[in-house]
Design a protein around this motif. Structure first.
Motif, PDB file in Angstrom:
ATOM      1  N   LEU A  49       0.840  -1.209   0.000  1.00  0.00           N
ATOM      2  CA  LEU A  49       0.000   0.000   0.000  1.00  0.00           C
ATOM      3  C   LEU A  49       0.873   1.256   0.000  1.00  0.00           C
ATOM      4  O   LEU A  49       0.601   2.211  -0.726  1.00  0.00           O
ATOM      5  N   ASP A  50       1.964   1.219   0.780  1.00  0.00           N
ATOM      6  CA  ASP A  50       2.882   2.368   0.794  1.00  0.00           C
ATOM      7  C   ASP A  50       3.475   2.589  -0.601  1.00  0.00           C
ATOM      8  O   ASP A  50       3.631   3.739  -1.037  1.00  0.00           O
ATOM      9  N   ALA A  51       3.796   1.505  -1.278  1.00  0.00           N
ATOM     10  CA  ALA A  51       4.400   1.631  -2.622  1.00  0.00           C
ATOM     11  C   ALA A  51       3.423   2.339  -3.565  1.00  0.00           C
ATOM     12  O   ALA A  51       3.815   3.180  -4.371  1.00  0.00           O
ATOM     13  N   ILE A  52       2.136   2.003  -3.441  1.00  0.00           N
ATOM     14  CA  ILE A  52       1.136   2.658  -4.309  1.00  0.00           C
ATOM     15  C   ILE A  52       1.082   4.159  -3.972  1.00  0.00           C
ATOM     16  O   ILE A  52       1.106   5.002  -4.867  1.00  0.00           O
ATOM     17  N   HIS A  53       1.040   4.461  -2.669  1.00  0.00           N
ATOM     18  CA  HIS A  53       0.950   5.876  -2.272  1.00  0.00           C
ATOM     19  C   HIS A  53       2.186   6.663  -2.698  1.00  0.00           C
ATOM     20  O   HIS A  53       2.106   7.845  -2.989  1.00  0.00           O
ATOM     21  N   ASN A  54       3.326   5.982  -2.724  1.00  0.00           N
ATOM     22  CA  ASN A  54       4.587   6.706  -2.999  1.00  0.00           C
ATOM     23  C   ASN A  54       5.148   6.357  -4.378  1.00  0.00           C
ATOM     24  O   ASN A  54       6.363   6.390  -4.567  1.00  0.00           O
ATOM     25  N   TYR A  55       4.299   5.999  -5.312  1.00  0.00           N
ATOM     26  CA  TYR A  55       4.805   5.628  -6.642  1.00  0.00           C
ATOM     27  C   TYR A  55       5.684   6.758  -7.169  1.00  0.00           C
ATOM     28  O   TYR A  55       5.247   7.924  -7.238  1.00  0.00           O
ATOM     29  N   PRO A  56       6.930   6.455  -7.524  1.00  0.00           N
ATOM     30  CA  PRO A  56       7.884   7.545  -7.733  1.00  0.00           C
ATOM     31  C   PRO A  56       7.877   8.173  -9.130  1.00  0.00           C
ATOM     32  O   PRO A  56       8.515   9.211  -9.326  1.00  0.00           O
ATOM     33  N   ASN A  57       7.185   7.583 -10.086  1.00  0.00           N
ATOM     34  CA  ASN A  57       7.329   8.095 -11.459  1.00  0.00           C
ATOM     35  C   ASN A  57       6.223   9.088 -11.824  1.00  0.00           C
ATOM     36  O   ASN A  57       5.122   9.033 -11.289  1.00  0.00           O
ATOM     37  N   ASP A  58       6.518   9.950 -12.799  1.00  0.00           N
ATOM     38  CA  ASP A  58       5.542  10.969 -13.231  1.00  0.00           C
ATOM     39  C   ASP A  58       4.566  10.420 -14.254  1.00  0.00           C
ATOM     40  O   ASP A  58       3.541  11.035 -14.539  1.00  0.00           O
ATOM     41  N   ILE A  59       4.951   9.322 -14.872  1.00  0.00           N
ATOM     42  CA  ILE A  59       4.104   8.741 -15.923  1.00  0.00           C
ATOM     43  C   ILE A  59       3.823   7.287 -15.554  1.00  0.00           C
ATOM     44  O   ILE A  59       4.740   6.567 -15.145  1.00  0.00           O
ATOM     45  N   ILE A  60       2.566   6.901 -15.683  1.00  0.00           N
ATOM     46  CA  ILE A  60       2.270   5.462 -15.516  1.00  0.00           C
ATOM     47  C   ILE A  60       2.463   4.861 -16.900  1.00  0.00           C
ATOM     48  O   ILE A  60       1.531   4.760 -17.708  1.00  0.00           O
ATOM     49  N   ALA A  61       3.683   4.489 -17.165  1.00  0.00           N
ATOM     50  CA  ALA A  61       4.083   4.113 -18.526  1.00  0.00           C
ATOM     51  C   ALA A  61       3.881   2.620 -18.768  1.00  0.00           C
ATOM     52  O   ALA A  61       3.711   1.845 -17.826  1.00  0.00           O
ATOM     53  N   TYR A  62       3.908   2.224 -20.047  1.00  0.00           N
ATOM     54  CA  TYR A  62       3.979   0.797 -20.363  1.00  0.00           C
ATOM     55  C   TYR A  62       5.233   0.229 -19.716  1.00  0.00           C
ATOM     56  O   TYR A  62       6.276   0.902 -19.678  1.00  0.00           O
ATOM     57  N   GLY A  63       5.145  -1.029 -19.280  1.00  0.00           N
ATOM     58  CA  GLY A  63       6.337  -1.728 -18.801  1.00  0.00           C
ATOM     59  C   GLY A  63       6.756  -2.773 -19.825  1.00  0.00           C
ATOM     60  O   GLY A  63       6.182  -2.858 -20.921  1.00  0.00           O
ATOM     61  N   GLU A  64       7.736  -3.579 -19.456  1.00  0.00           N
ATOM     62  CA  GLU A  64       8.181  -4.680 -20.323  1.00  0.00           C
ATOM     63  C   GLU A  64       7.072  -5.725 -20.436  1.00  0.00           C
ATOM     64  O   GLU A  64       6.351  -5.967 -19.463  1.00  0.00           O
ATOM     65  N   SER A  65       6.976  -6.370 -21.593  1.00  0.00           N
ATOM     66  CA  SER A  65       5.917  -7.370 -21.771  1.00  0.00           C
ATOM     67  C   SER A  65       6.114  -8.594 -20.869  1.00  0.00           C
ATOM     68  O   SER A  65       5.150  -9.223 -20.429  1.00  0.00           O
ATOM     69  N   ASP A  66       7.376  -8.944 -20.610  1.00  0.00           N
ATOM     70  CA  ASP A  66       7.610 -10.120 -19.754  1.00  0.00           C
ATOM     71  C   ASP A  66       7.585  -9.753 -18.270  1.00  0.00           C
ATOM     72  O   ASP A  66       7.769 -10.619 -17.416  1.00  0.00           O
ATOM     73  N   GLY A  67       7.354  -8.486 -17.980  1.00  0.00           N
ATOM     74  CA  GLY A  67       7.215  -8.072 -16.587  1.00  0.00           C
ATOM     75  C   GLY A  67       8.389  -7.239 -16.127  1.00  0.00           C
ATOM     76  O   GLY A  67       9.475  -7.276 -16.720  1.00  0.00           O
ATOM     77  N   ASP A  68       8.164  -6.506 -15.060  1.00  0.00           N
ATOM     78  CA  ASP A  68       9.204  -5.663 -14.477  1.00  0.00           C
ATOM     79  C   ASP A  68      10.353  -6.557 -13.988  1.00  0.00           C
ATOM     80  O   ASP A  68      10.126  -7.532 -13.258  1.00  0.00           O
ATOM     81  N   LEU A  69      11.566  -6.220 -14.390  1.00  0.00           N
ATOM     82  CA  LEU A  69      12.710  -7.087 -14.085  1.00  0.00           C
ATOM     83  C   LEU A  69      12.933  -7.230 -12.580  1.00  0.00           C
ATOM     84  O   LEU A  69      13.244  -8.320 -12.094  1.00  0.00           O
TER      85      LEU A  69
END
Ligand SMILES: Cc1ncc(COP(=O)(O)O)c(C=O)c1O
Length: 397
Positions: A49-69
């Motif tokens: 929940l803290d990670a959601i509240h503190n999401y650090p990026n300015d853009i909710i961008a596409y990620g890698e298709s195989d998933g975040d490394l």
């Protein structure tokens, strides 16, 4: 203008299709206890929940298709350290829920018209995934009278034909709670080897095994690596059902490489939720221990409470958080609708999932419901009182 025959052939999910009745009941001010769906009332880890509240990026961008490394690496670490199996990051694809991982597995392994063997009752949405992939489910029945123990494994072997591409297991099982023993797994793996087919094991409830039982992951059997796909998810382990983050694991590089084409077509799994899932893997170890203890308590409670209701029979599940209950009614769906539409006890009622849709065989499960014991014991107690009163009222009509 007509819509497709294909879509008309799909079932509306027995877990959700009575929701309009529940909504109407709530609009009338009736409290509805949801025993129909595996949506726990357990809090997600604070770290997520803290990670959601503190999401650090300015853009909710596409990620890698195989998933975040970083998440894929966290999955590998969790498997190495907690599950005790050694996998590499190249064996891991992040998916949009375990649901997508099941669909992708069927798409990757089967051609239209192929068959997959599934013990029933089974997780009902597999029915729809199989239809999407144009695959037939061939079932092997386990019975409430036998506490849903697996039928002799030779019965699975008898179902194998030239069209069979895979056996699909779910352990611990939704809806029966069955946990496959190492011996059962090994026998089934040997069978798969002999007939040159795949084994898919959906282990999304891996953490929830009761009565001191240990869980054995199919990934432990490295000799069979090439024919194994393991399905996982953060939905149940971290009570993060809405995050829609799952995992497909296979040491078969061909499976991963080919499945990646499907992942690329849907671009990526949810970016912020992957970030939150990564944080969830960092939750203290006692998070899972406490959740498991809570579910075991609920299991003990509901099995006893149901046994006290005249005419109700249920098996005692060893894992996951569901059970199948047989009710003293002819048609459990009609009864479930009655509970929402025409009944309340002191302003409260329960929503149940009719179990017929958890079977492939016709005429099985008609008098059964699936119950998810995902509510706290106070709510479960009130829900069981409503159920007992509802059955009395229904059978008097
Ligand atoms: C056995 C089983 N597999 C997969 C899923 C789907 O999980 P997810 O929320 O990760 O798509 C569920 C959800 O209830 C389930 O019970």
């Amino acid at each position: 203008m007509e819509i497709s025959n294909r879509i008309r052939g799909f079932q509306a999910s027995p877990i959700r299709r009575l929701s309009p009745y529940a909504r109407e009941a709530k609009q009338k001010g009736i409290k509805v206890y949801h025993l129909n769906i595996g949506q726990p009332d357990i809090k997600s880890p604070k770290e997520a929940l803290d990670a959601i509240h503190n999401y650090p990026n300015d853009i909710i961008a596409y990620g890698e298709s195989d998933g975040d490394l970083a998440l894929r690496n966290a999955v590998v670490k969790y498997y190495n350290e907690s599950v005790g199996v050694d996998i590499s990051v190249n064996d891991v694809l992040i998916t949009t829920g375990g649901s997508e991982a099941i669909l992708f597995s069927l798409m990757a392994l089967c051609d239209p018209g192929d068959e997959v063997i599934v013990p029933e009752p089974y997780y009902t949405n597999v029915h729809s995934f199989a239809r999407m992939a144009n695959v037939s489910i061939v079932s092997v029945t386990s019975l409430l009278e036998d506490n849903f123990a697996l039928p002799p494994l030779s019965m699975i072997e008898e179902r194998i034909t030239s069209k069979t591409r895979a056996i699909l297991l779910n352990s611990p099982n939704n809806p029966t709670g069955h946990i496959y023993s190492p011996k059962e797994l090994e026998t089934i793996l040997r069978m798969c080897q002999e007939h040159d087919i795949f084994l898919i094991v959906d282990e999304v409830y891996r953490e929830f095994c009761y009565d001191g039982l240990n869980f054995t992951s199919v990934l432990k059997y490295k000799d069979y690596s090439d024919r194994v796909i393991c399905i996982d998810s953060v939905s149940k382990r971290f009570s993060m059902c809405g995050a829609r983050v799952g995992v497909l694991i296979s040491r078969n590089r061909n499976v991963i490489r080919e499945t990646l084409k499907l992942s690329q077509a849907r671009l990526c799994s949810p970016t912020v939720e992957q970030y939150a899932s990564l944080a969830a893997f960092g939750a203290p170890a006692d998070y899972i221990e406490n959740v498991k203890r809570e579910y075991e308590k609920r299991r003990d409670f509901i099995v006893k409470a149901l046994a006290r209701i005249p005419g109700v029979k249920c098996a005692r599940p060893n894992g996951a958080f569901y059970l199948i209950a047989q009710l003293p009614v002819e048609d459990a769906e009609k009864f479930a609708i009655f509970m929402l539409k025409d009944f309340n006890y002191k302003g409260e009622t329960v929503m149940l999932a009719p179990a017929e849709g958890f079977y492939e065989s016709k005429d099985l499960g008609r008098d059964q419901v699936r119950i998810a014991y995902v509510l706290n014991t106070d709510d479960l107690e009130k829900a069981c009182i409503c159920l007992a009163e509802g059955l009395k009222a229904y059978n008097q009509n």
